[in-house]
Design a protein around this motif. Structure first.
Motif: not given
Length: 226
Positions: A13-17, A74-76, A78-92
């Motif tokens: 949450d702190s990183e999202l903020d 900022v690039l770090e 964004l990269a983590k946000l990008n990576d998290s999407i596939s990870a979350e989709l993989d485990v519903d």
């Protein structure tokens, strides 16, 4: 629900903020905020072809960084946000990042920003998406709940007159977003892009030449909520 902290690539949450504050301080009226960036990256994660950061970053970042450290951070994120999407989709465990809109009778969640970003993600491979949507009704059917939200929020226009979704219908469509993304991803894996579609996309003019600057600004939402 499975916690985001179980994936090292996911933002807490702190990183999202932190990312939210940066985007708010460095975006113009029509630029994507955090919910829109999440929608954009979600479309790319389940889309037909790889889209490199060099292609999608200009949709997100619009000003030079103040210094190297800020840029790297900022690039770090964004990269983590990008990576998290596939990870979350993989485990519903995927949930769209939504905005909040303040109304006279309180605050309500809005998918407008996420849908705007998702639409722009599709635009980055518009030729393939449009070709397949016109030829295969299955893909349009799979995208139904997301398309309904986008039309309801004014992000997309409908060919026919569209009746606004009821609160129950809106919530139902939101609840189906994760399943939609999984299904669309599986669709493209089962029916990959053909050589003819790739060739047709290569012949298209750059997207900047097709933009209609007379269109009014699309809606954008408020604070991020996950």
């Amino acid at each position: 629900m499975t916690g985001k902290s179980e994936w090292p690539s996911s933002l807490d949450d702190s990183e999202l903020d932190e990312l939210d504050r940066y985007l708010r301080a460095h975006t113009g009226e029509d630029d994507l905020l955090l919910d829109g960036v999440h929608g954009l990256l979600s479309a790319l994660a389940v889309g037909p072809l790889l889209v490199l950061p060099s292609e999608w970053l200009p949709e997100v970042l619009h000003e030079p960084f103040a210094d190297e450290n800020e840029g790297n951070r900022v690039l770090e994120l964004l990269a983590k946000l990008n990576d998290s999407i596939s990870a979350e989709l993989d485990v519903d465990a995927y949930e769209p990042i939504l905005g909040e809109v303040e109304l006279e009778d309180g605050v309500m969640l809005s998918a407008a920003g996420w849908c705007e970003g998702f639409s722009r993600g599709i635009d980055l491979r518009a030729g393939v998406w449009e070709s397949r949507l016109s030829e295969d009704p299955q893909l349009m059917e799979l995208l139904g709940p997301v398309m309904a939200l986008a039309v309801d929020e004014g992000v997309l226009s409908a060919d026919a007159e569209f009746e606004k979704l009821s609160d129950e219908e809106y919530d139902s469509c939101l609840a189906q977003v994760s399943a939609v993304l999984v299904s669309v991803n599986q669709y493209w894996q089962a029916k990959p892009v053909t050589e003819a579609e790739v060739e047709a996309m290569a012949l298209q003019l750059p997207s900047d030449t097709n933009k209609d600057n007379s269109n009014p600004p699309r809606q954008r939402s408020g604070h991020w909520v996950h």
